[in-house]
Design a protein around this motif. Structure first.
Motif, PDB file in Angstrom:
ATOM      1  N   THR A  19      84.958  83.248  72.660  1.00 51.75           N
ATOM      2  CA  THR A  19      83.868  82.997  71.704  1.00 51.75           C
ATOM      3  C   THR A  19      83.916  81.547  71.213  1.00 51.75           C
ATOM      4  O   THR A  19      82.873  80.935  71.014  1.00 51.75           O
ATOM      5  N   ALA A  20      85.126  81.001  71.053  1.00 53.82           N
ATOM      6  CA  ALA A  20      85.252  79.592  70.652  1.00 53.82           C
ATOM      7  C   ALA A  20      84.816  78.683  71.798  1.00 53.82           C
ATOM      8  O   ALA A  20      84.109  77.685  71.588  1.00 53.82           O
ATOM      9  N   ALA A  21      85.216  79.035  73.027  1.00 51.91           N
ATOM     10  CA  ALA A  21      84.825  78.234  74.198  1.00 51.91           C
ATOM     11  C   ALA A  21      83.316  78.264  74.371  1.00 51.91           C
ATOM     12  O   ALA A  21      82.689  77.235  74.655  1.00 51.91           O
ATOM     13  N   GLU A  22      82.738  79.436  74.174  1.00 51.01           N
ATOM     14  CA  GLU A  22      81.278  79.587  74.304  1.00 51.01           C
ATOM     15  C   GLU A  22      80.565  78.618  73.350  1.00 51.01           C
ATOM     16  O   GLU A  22      79.621  77.916  73.735  1.00 51.01           O
ATOM     17  N   TYR A  23      81.056  78.554  72.127  1.00 50.68           N
ATOM     18  CA  TYR A  23      80.457  77.657  71.130  1.00 50.68           C
ATOM     19  C   TYR A  23      80.641  76.189  71.543  1.00 50.68           C
ATOM     20  O   TYR A  23      79.695  75.409  71.587  1.00 50.68           O
ATOM     21  N   ALA A  24      81.874  75.831  71.860  1.00 49.65           N
ATOM     22  CA  ALA A  24      82.176  74.420  72.147  1.00 49.65           C
ATOM     23  C   ALA A  24      81.476  73.951  73.422  1.00 49.65           C
ATOM     24  O   ALA A  24      80.893  72.858  73.452  1.00 49.65           O
ATOM     25  N   LEU A  25      81.511  74.777  74.459  1.00 48.46           N
ATOM     26  CA  LEU A  25      80.877  74.374  75.728  1.00 48.46           C
ATOM     27  C   LEU A  25      79.370  74.246  75.550  1.00 48.46           C
ATOM     28  O   LEU A  25      78.754  73.279  76.004  1.00 48.46           O
ATOM     29  N   HIS A  26      78.784  75.221  74.859  1.00 46.82           N
ATOM     30  CA  HIS A  26      77.323  75.214  74.689  1.00 46.82           C
ATOM     31  C   HIS A  26      76.900  74.015  73.829  1.00 46.82           C
ATOM     32  O   HIS A  26      75.940  73.323  74.142  1.00 46.82           O
ATOM     33  N   ARG A  27      77.662  73.758  72.782  1.00 48.23           N
ATOM     34  CA  ARG A  27      77.284  72.654  71.890  1.00 48.23           C
ATOM     35  C   ARG A  27      77.526  71.290  72.532  1.00 48.23           C
ATOM     36  O   ARG A  27      76.626  70.445  72.611  1.00 48.23           O
ATOM     37  N   VAL A  28      78.758  71.066  72.997  1.00 45.91           N
ATOM     38  CA  VAL A  28      79.143  69.722  73.439  1.00 45.91           C
ATOM     39  C   VAL A  28      78.742  69.469  74.891  1.00 45.91           C
ATOM     40  O   VAL A  28      77.986  68.544  75.187  1.00 45.91           O
ATOM     41  N   LEU A  29      79.258  70.324  75.781  1.00 42.92           N
ATOM     42  CA  LEU A  29      79.067  70.065  77.217  1.00 42.92           C
ATOM     43  C   LEU A  29      77.618  70.241  77.655  1.00 42.92           C
ATOM     44  O   LEU A  29      77.147  69.560  78.562  1.00 42.92           O
ATOM     45  N   MET A  30      76.899  71.155  76.988  1.00 42.74           N
ATOM     46  CA  MET A  30      75.522  71.420  77.443  1.00 42.74           C
ATOM     47  C   MET A  30      74.474  70.661  76.640  1.00 42.74           C
ATOM     48  O   MET A  30      73.564  70.081  77.212  1.00 42.74           O
ATOM     49  N   HIS A  31      74.600  70.651  75.296  1.00 47.84           N
ATOM     50  CA  HIS A  31      73.545  69.998  74.504  1.00 47.84           C
ATOM     51  C   HIS A  31      73.855  68.546  74.149  1.00 47.84           C
ATOM     52  O   HIS A  31      73.012  67.668  74.317  1.00 47.84           O
ATOM     53  N   GLU A  32      75.051  68.284  73.612  1.00 48.29           N
ATOM     54  CA  GLU A  32      75.311  66.925  73.128  1.00 48.29           C
ATOM     55  C   GLU A  32      75.331  65.916  74.280  1.00 48.29           C
ATOM     56  O   GLU A  32      75.039  64.741  74.075  1.00 48.29           O
ATOM     57  N   LEU A  33      75.637  66.361  75.497  1.00 45.96           N
ATOM     58  CA  LEU A  33      75.653  65.430  76.635  1.00 45.96           C
ATOM     59  C   LEU A  33      74.257  65.129  77.184  1.00 45.96           C
ATOM     60  O   LEU A  33      74.090  64.250  78.030  1.00 45.96           O
ATOM     61  N   ARG A  34      73.255  65.855  76.708  1.00 43.21           N
ATOM     62  CA  ARG A  34      71.835  65.565  77.032  1.00 43.21           C
ATOM     63  C   ARG A  34      71.570  65.288  78.504  1.00 43.21           C
ATOM     64  O   ARG A  34      70.966  64.268  78.867  1.00 43.21           O
ATOM     65  N   GLY A  35      72.053  66.188  79.358  1.00 45.30           N
ATOM     66  CA  GLY A  35      71.730  66.065  80.777  1.00 45.30           C
ATOM     67  C   GLY A  35      72.727  65.239  81.572  1.00 45.30           C
ATOM     68  O   GLY A  35      72.477  64.945  82.739  1.00 45.30           O
ATOM     69  N   ARG A  36      73.861  64.838  80.957  1.00 42.51           N
ATOM     70  CA  ARG A  36      74.907  64.163  81.739  1.00 42.51           C
ATOM     71  C   ARG A  36      75.903  65.237  82.206  1.00 42.51           C
ATOM     72  O   ARG A  36      76.521  65.898  81.376  1.00 42.51           O
ATOM     73  N   GLY A  37      76.009  65.400  83.506  1.00 40.06           N
ATOM     74  CA  GLY A  37      76.931  66.407  84.052  1.00 40.06           C
ATOM     75  C   GLY A  37      76.193  67.688  84.417  1.00 40.06           C
ATOM     76  O   GLY A  37      75.157  68.010  83.841  1.00 40.06           O
ATOM     77  N   MET A  38      76.771  68.421  85.374  1.00 34.94           N
ATOM     78  CA  MET A  38      76.095  69.603  85.907  1.00 34.94           C
ATOM     79  C   MET A  38      75.827  70.670  84.854  1.00 34.94           C
ATOM     80  O   MET A  38      74.738  71.240  84.797  1.00 34.94           O
ATOM     81  N   ALA A  39      76.804  70.933  83.990  1.00 38.62           N
ATOM     82  CA  ALA A  39      76.628  72.020  83.016  1.00 38.62           C
ATOM     83  C   ALA A  39      75.449  71.719  82.103  1.00 38.62           C
ATOM     84  O   ALA A  39      74.640  72.593  81.793  1.00 38.62           O
ATOM     85  N   SER A  40      75.335  70.453  81.677  1.00 36.35           N
ATOM     86  CA  SER A  40      74.246  70.077  80.779  1.00 36.35           C
ATOM     87  C   SER A  40      72.901  70.162  81.494  1.00 36.35           C
ATOM     88  O   SER A  40      71.933  70.716  80.956  1.00 36.35           O
ATOM     89  N   VAL A  41      72.829  69.641  82.703  1.00 36.88           N
ATOM     90  CA  VAL A  41      71.565  69.690  83.458  1.00 36.88           C
ATOM     91  C   VAL A  41      71.118  71.133  83.655  1.00 36.88           C
ATOM     92  O   VAL A  41      69.964  71.496  83.386  1.00 36.88           O
ATOM     93  N   GLU A  42      72.059  71.974  84.110  1.00 37.01           N
ATOM     94  CA  GLU A  42      71.710  73.370  84.373  1.00 37.01           C
ATOM     95  C   GLU A  42      71.220  74.053  83.103  1.00 37.01           C
ATOM     96  O   GLU A  42      70.240  74.783  83.094  1.00 37.01           O
ATOM     97  N   HIS A  43      71.919  73.804  81.993  1.00 35.25           N
ATOM     98  CA  HIS A  43      71.549  74.486  80.750  1.00 35.25           C
ATOM     99  C   HIS A  43      70.220  73.970  80.206  1.00 35.25           C
ATOM    100  O   HIS A  43      69.382  74.755  79.756  1.00 35.25           O
ATOM    101  N   LEU A  44      69.997  72.670  80.255  1.00 29.52           N
ATOM    102  CA  LEU A  44      68.748  72.135  79.695  1.00 29.52           C
ATOM    103  C   LEU A  44      67.553  72.486  80.581  1.00 29.52           C
ATOM    104  O   LEU A  44      66.430  72.629  80.083  1.00 29.52           O
TER     105      LEU A  44
END
Ligand SMILES: [Zn+2]
Ligand SMILES: [Zn+2]
Length: 207
Positions: A19-44
Motif C-alpha cells: 500500500t505504501a509502494a502503491e502510493y509512492a509509485l503512483h505519486r512520484v514515478l507516475m505523476h511527478e515525473l510527468r511522462g519521463r520513463g515508461m511507468a509515467s508514460v503508461e500511466h498518463l
C-alpha cells in the motif's frame, strides 16, 4: 520479535508495504515525473484515455522489478525464508491492486468499500490528479496530506466508466448522489490532443 519473524507476519508486512509502494509509485514515478520513463508514460496515457491499460508484458516487467528490489533488500535484513514470504505478500497485493484498479473502471461497486474506491479514484482522475494517489487504501494520502474527501465527483461523459451512465447518457439513479456527468458522450477527435496534454501536465480533463 518472534511474531514479526514468523512467515505469516512477513506475508502481512509485505502486503502492507504494497500500500505504501502503491502510493509512492503512483505519486512520484507516475505523476511527478510527468511522462519521463515508461511507468509515467503508461500511466498518463491511462489518464488521457481511461480505457487504456498497460499491456500485461509491462505489468510483468514491473512485478519483476519490484521483486528484484524487495527480495534482496529484505533477505539481507531478515534472511531468505522471511524475504520470500514478504515478497509473496507484496506481490499478492500488487496483483490485487491491478485487479481492483481495472474493476473500478469496468464494473459497478458491490459494497461500501467498492463505492468508496470508485469515488476516490475517479476524483483522482477527473477532479484532482495530484490528490488521492492511493487506489486500494486512503492511509498514505491521509499520512502525507494528499487526501480529499471525494464528495460528488464530476465526470466528463466521454471518459465515464460504462457502469456509470444509462443509454441516454444520464448518471444511473443508484449513483446519482455520488456523481455528476458533463459534456458529450463521444469525444470529438479535436479533444484527443487537449486530453493528452492535460494528462501529461497533471491537470484534470476539461468537463
Ligand atoms: Zn485509473
Ligand atoms: Zn493517476
Amino acid at each position: 520479535m518472534t511474531i514479526i519473524r514468523s512467515r505469516g507476519a512477513a506475508v502481512l508486512l509485505g502486503a502492507a508495504s504494497w500500500t505504501a509502494a502503491e502510493y509512492a509509485l503512483h505519486r512520484v514515478l507516475m505523476h511527478e515525473l510527468r511522462g519521463r520513463g515508461m511507468a509515467s508514460v503508461e500511466h498518463l496515457k491511462h489518464h488521457a484515455d481511461v480505457t487504456y491499460f498497460s499491456p500485461a508484458s509491462k505489468k510483468v516487467a514491473s512485478a519483476a522489478a519490484t521483486t528484484a528490489l524487495a527480495y534482496p533488500t529484505t533477505a539481507a535484513l531478515a534472511g531468505r525464508r522471511w524475504a520470500g514470504a514478504f515478497t509473496v505478500g507484496l506481490l499478492s497485493m500488487y496483483f490485487g491492486y491491478e485487479v481492483a484498479h481495472r474493476r473500478i473502471h469496468t464494473q459497478p461497486p458491490r459494497d461500501r468499500y467498492g463505492r468508496w474506491a470508485r469515488r476516490n479514484h475517479l476524483h483522482h482522475h477527473f477532479g484532482e490528479p495530484m490528490r488521492n494517489f492511493g487506489v486500494t487504501s486512503p492511509v498514505w494520502d491521509k499520512a502525507f496530506g494528499t487526501y480529499d474527501d471525494p464528495g460528488v465527483v464530476t465526470v466528463p461523459r466521454r471518459m465515464a466508466p460504462v457502469w456509470l451512465l444509462d443509454e441516454t447518457g444520464a448518471v444511473n439513479a443508484e449513483f446519482a448522489d455520488d456523481y455528476l456527468a458533463t459534456g458529450a458522450r463521444h469525444a470529438e477527435s479535436s479533444q484527443v490532443d487537449p486530453d493528452r496534454l492535460d494528462a501529461f501536465t497533471n491537470v484534470a480533463p476539461a468537463p
